[in-house]
Enzyme design. Structure first.
Site, PDB file in Angstrom:
ATOM      1  N   LYS A   1      -1.239   3.990  -6.968  1.00 28.83           N
ATOM      2  CA  LYS A   1      -1.181   5.429  -6.731  1.00 28.83           C
ATOM      3  C   LYS A   1      -1.835   6.239  -7.853  1.00 28.83           C
ATOM      4  O   LYS A   1      -2.447   7.269  -7.581  1.00 28.83           O
ATOM      5  CB  LYS A   1       0.273   5.873  -6.553  1.00 28.83           C
ATOM      6  CG  LYS A   1       0.920   5.387  -5.246  1.00 28.83           C
ATOM      7  CD  LYS A   1       2.351   5.913  -5.143  1.00 28.83           C
ATOM      8  CE  LYS A   1       3.223   5.120  -4.186  1.00 28.83           C
ATOM      9  NZ  LYS A   1       3.012   5.336  -2.778  1.00 28.83           N
TER      10      LYS A   1
ATOM     11  N   ARG B   1      -5.924   0.788   6.396  1.00 28.25           N
ATOM     12  CA  ARG B   1      -5.690  -0.060   7.568  1.00 28.25           C
ATOM     13  C   ARG B   1      -5.405   0.836   8.758  1.00 28.25           C
ATOM     14  O   ARG B   1      -5.356   2.051   8.628  1.00 28.25           O
ATOM     15  CB  ARG B   1      -4.474  -0.951   7.316  1.00 28.25           C
ATOM     16  CG  ARG B   1      -3.288  -0.094   6.876  1.00 28.25           C
ATOM     17  CD  ARG B   1      -1.976  -0.796   6.926  1.00 28.25           C
ATOM     18  NE  ARG B   1      -0.961  -0.075   6.192  1.00 28.25           N
ATOM     19  CZ  ARG B   1      -0.224   0.912   6.663  1.00 28.25           C
ATOM     20  NH1 ARG B   1      -0.409   1.338   7.900  1.00 28.25           N
ATOM     21  NH2 ARG B   1       0.691   1.500   5.926  1.00 28.25           N
TER      22      ARG B   1
HETATM   23  P1  ADP Z   1       5.000   5.080   0.026  1.00 30.79           P
HETATM   24  O1  ADP Z   1       3.724   4.508  -0.524  1.00 30.79           O
HETATM   25  O2  ADP Z   1       6.205   4.333  -0.447  1.00 30.79           O
HETATM   26  O3  ADP Z   1       4.973   5.294   1.509  1.00 30.79           O
HETATM   27  P2  ADP Z   1       4.378   7.874  -0.435  1.00 30.79           P
HETATM   28  O4  ADP Z   1       3.791   8.288  -1.727  1.00 30.79           O
HETATM   29  O5  ADP Z   1       3.460   7.762   0.731  1.00 30.79           O
HETATM   30  O6  ADP Z   1       5.168   6.499  -0.669  1.00 30.79           O
HETATM   31  O7  ADP Z   1       5.561   8.827  -0.059  1.00 30.79           O
HETATM   32  C1  ADP Z   1       6.449   8.545   1.031  1.00 30.79           C
HETATM   33  C2  ADP Z   1       7.190   9.794   1.449  1.00 30.79           C
HETATM   34  O8  ADP Z   1       7.910  10.346   0.345  1.00 30.79           O
HETATM   35  C3  ADP Z   1       6.307  10.922   1.934  1.00 30.79           C
HETATM   36  O9  ADP Z   1       5.992  10.802   3.301  1.00 30.79           O
HETATM   37  C4  ADP Z   1       7.147  12.141   1.651  1.00 30.79           C
HETATM   38  O10 ADP Z   1       8.108  12.293   2.669  1.00 30.79           O
HETATM   39  C5  ADP Z   1       7.886  11.776   0.382  1.00 30.79           C
HETATM   40  N1  ADP Z   1       7.196  12.295  -0.820  1.00 30.79           N
HETATM   41  C6  ADP Z   1       6.182  11.700  -1.479  1.00 30.79           C
HETATM   42  N2  ADP Z   1       5.760  12.454  -2.521  1.00 30.79           N
HETATM   43  C7  ADP Z   1       6.536  13.547  -2.521  1.00 30.79           C
HETATM   44  C8  ADP Z   1       6.612  14.728  -3.374  1.00 30.79           C
HETATM   45  N3  ADP Z   1       5.792  14.901  -4.407  1.00 30.79           N
HETATM   46  N4  ADP Z   1       7.532  15.652  -3.054  1.00 30.79           N
HETATM   47  C9  ADP Z   1       8.368  15.505  -2.013  1.00 30.79           C
HETATM   48  N5  ADP Z   1       8.367  14.430  -1.207  1.00 30.79           N
HETATM   49  C10 ADP Z   1       7.459  13.465  -1.444  1.00 30.79           C
END
Ligand code: ADP
Length: 646
Positions: free
Chosen positions: A116, A297
């Protein structure tokens, strides 16, 4: 064009890929573990190769076995589906090194988006807006705390190698930062083998908006508009839709253009998704949408994009992997109507979303409701098994309509018509979400399910009309087919008038409803079954055939049996302690003859990596113990029988 394709996956996505490959005249090869020997994807493929034991790490996650299977069957290409090895750059490279076609992006593109922090750095360089935060190499707790303060609370600590909603901690107060950091690092190290974290501003009123992108090997990248996946439970998507409610054309243009820039920045080939987080406190605004991560993907929710664009994304993947140019230019792509998808899981929302495994004795997934078709993506059929080895998704139901409300109504109707037994599902939970006013108005954030959990997960209660009908079935069951089941919709049958009870003809039927005793007052005068059956006035229907009647109402199953009264007055089921799910016995605390008090631990079961202790429902004496440490048990087996001692 590729002539043959091995699908390195299972379940609905394997079946989905086989369908398109077959339509394109491509020979398909499935792989399967022990648990999947008779699975639908194996039956559907032209050929299938056994790749090992049931646990994924010994089968679906073993790259060498999959490549060997491709070699052995002469498959020219490998499609990874989603999950498993789909975002494993080393596996992608190994496929290419073996002289096979990898249906996916270049390994370097996967690597660039894999962590990330590195992904965010690259996006900043490409002019893509990213969530404000700290991405530095200095991981000392003091520095991280200092950066969190700079970002401003609340903050989110994220494992840089995280995924699947794991390795994230929200922190609201500086005082809690140190503890949250430690626990996040611990989880990151154990789950991902990498304790490194980043800090992000925690977005309040967050909505999850993502953009489907597609690149080919000729340097073209297009987007296929956005999806809204804000409806999540513990960061796992439950309902997805396309387009996003409240998205105006300028904002759409801005984020889709950013998504294309993001894909170009990593030289992207194939299907990919750029996930954004939006601060929706004042609606969707281009300056409040930030890049979160890229999934390199095909996504679980890709069908909603297919429904609004008319594109078969798997077909595009196979064409691009074969070296063809993208079939459409950006200006040939447009949004037509609205599509929604619900993920039907084998789980019990009323019981902490506990996964529910076992045989699908009954499974009916509606392919039509209200005269409209429902797209059903599944990897199982009636009589198949939901095993505890894999994701408990049973199916995806996808509906489309000219506008959001029509798609939503159809989705709710479709979920109401899901009939599944005895495996529990979240169908009724989805119906409740669809019926929520805020969701219907498109006003939901990722916190919606948590905020409404009490109402959304309350155990379904049968309507009195349903109970009346069930009681009537018990009289009819003298000649009815005992294996049939009945279905009622709460949404479409709302106008039906109920039975009116006439005091003179009122009889009481004692039934077990999902194992719990209920009494239904039944008006025999309204029952015209054409029999010569004469109830004894005021009595109970004890002489009726003891059969089972199953109803599905509002997406929830209600199983009715005639209650056999026992002398003590308690229901027979009360003292029987049943295994709530298949599992392994890890502790037996009592023996026959022991006296126990209410709440005392009797037996502990380990299932789905969790421990479940079964306790005494009342004070009494142990009549029988039917559990041994180390033994495997099925769901519904009587483990202990408890007497009231009276
Ligand atoms: P993963 O790789 O585990 O799926 P993500 O970074 O895609 O993690 O985040 C998953 C979920 O977490 C997002 O869909 C959102 O709902 C929540 N989320 C992620 N970043 C934030 C943030 N900065 N503030 C609030 N919620 C967040």
């Amino acid at each position: 064009m590729i002539q043959s394709l091995l699908i390195a996956n299972r379940g609905e996505i394997a079946c989905r890929i086989i369908r398109t490959a077959r339509a394109m005249g491509i020979r398909t090869v499935a792989v399967y573990s022990d648990a999947d020997a008779h699975a639908l994807h194996v039956r559907q493929a032209d050929e299938a190769v056994h790749i090992g034991p049931s646990p994924a790490r010994e089968s679906y996650l073993v790259g060498e076995k999959i490549i060997a299977a491709a070699k052995a069957t002469g498959a020219a290409a490998i499609h990874p589906g989603y999950g498993f090895l789909s975002e494993n750059a080393d596996f992608a490279q190994a496929v290419i090194d073996a002289g096979l076609v990898w249906v996916g992006p270049k390994p370097d593109s996967i690597r660039a988006m894999g962590l990330k922090d590195a992904a965010k750095e690259r996006m900043i360089a490409a002019g893509v807006p990213v969530t404000p935060g700290y991405l530095g190499a200095d991981q000392s707790p003091d520095r991280l705390a200092e950066e969190a303060a700079k970002v401003g609370y609340p903050v989110l600590i994220k494992a840089v190698a995280g995924g699947g909603g794991k390795g994230m901690r929200r922190v609201d107060n500086p005082a809690d930062f140190a503890d949250a950091l430690l626990s996040c690092q611990r989880e990151a190290a154990s789950s991902f083998g990498n304790a490194q974290v980043l800090i992000e501003k925690y977005i309040l009123s967050p909505r999850h908006i993502e953009v489907q992108v597609f690149g080919d090997t000729h340097g073209t990248v297009v987007h296929l508009f956005e999806r809204d996946c804000s409806l999540q439970r513990r960061h796992q998507k439950v309902i997805e839709e396309a387009p996003a409610p409240g998205m105006d054309p300028e904002t759409r243009e801005a984020i889709c253009a950013a998504a294309v820039r993001a894909a170009r920045a990593v030289d992207y080939v194939g299907a990919g998704t750029i996930e954004f987080i939006a601060d929706a406190s004042e609606g969707l605004r281009a300056d409040r949408i930030w890049f979160m991560e890229m999934n390199t993907r095909l996504q679980v929710e890709h069908p909603v994009t297919e429904e609004i664009t008319g594109v078969d994304l798997v077909e595009w993947q196979l064409r691009v992997a074969s070296g063809e140019a993208l079939p459409k230019r950006q200006d040939e792509l447009s949004i037509n109507g609205w599509a929604m998808e619900a993920r039907l899981y084998a789980e019990d929302p009323a019981n902490g979303f506990l996964p529910s495994v076992g045989r699908l004795d009954l499974l009916n997934l509606p392919d039509h409701v209200s005269g409209c078709s429902v797209r059903v993506e599944t990897g199982v059929q009636e009589k198949d098994e939901i095993s505890s080895f894999y994701d408990p998704m049973i199916a995806k139901l996808i509906t489309r309509g000219p506008d959001r409300i029509s798609a939503l109504e159809l989705l709710a109707d479709a979920c109401e018509w899901v009939s599944c037994y005895p495996v529990k599902t979240n169908a009724w939970f989805i119906v409740r979400i669809c019926d929520d006013e805020d969701f219907a108005a498109g006003r939901v954030t990722t916190a919606f399910i948590d905020q409404n959990a009490r109402v959304l997960t309350a155990t379904p209660v049968a309507s009195s009309l349903l109970r009346q009908e069930a009681a009537q079935q018990f009289i009819q069951s003298r000649w009815a087919n005992p294996t049939e089941y009945h279905h009622r919709s709460l949404r479409t049958d709302r106008g039906l008038s109920g039975f009116r009870l006439n005091a003179d003809h009122n009889f009481r039927v004692n039934l077990l409803e999902n194992g719990k005793p209920i009494s239904v007052d039944f008006d025999i005068a309204l029952y015209d079954g054409g029999t010569n059956w004469e109830p004894s006035k005021g009595g109970s229907f004890d002489e009726i055939d003891a059969r089972e009647v199953l109803y599905v109402e509002g997406g929830a199953p209600f199983d009715y049996r005639l209650e056999r009264r026992v002398a003590t007055g308690a229901s027979a089921a009360d003292g029987a302690i049943l295994s709530p799910m298949p599992g392994r016995i890890i502790a037996v605390e009592v023996a026959a003859g022991d006296t126990v008090t209410k709440g005392q631990k009797l037996v502990t079961l380990e299932a789905m990596k969790m421990e479940h202790s079964l306790t005494a429902p009342f004070d009494g004496t142990i009549a029988e113990v039917n559990a041994e440490i180390g033994g495997q048990v099925q769901e519904g087996v009587v483990l202990v029988r408890l007497d009231t001692g009276a």
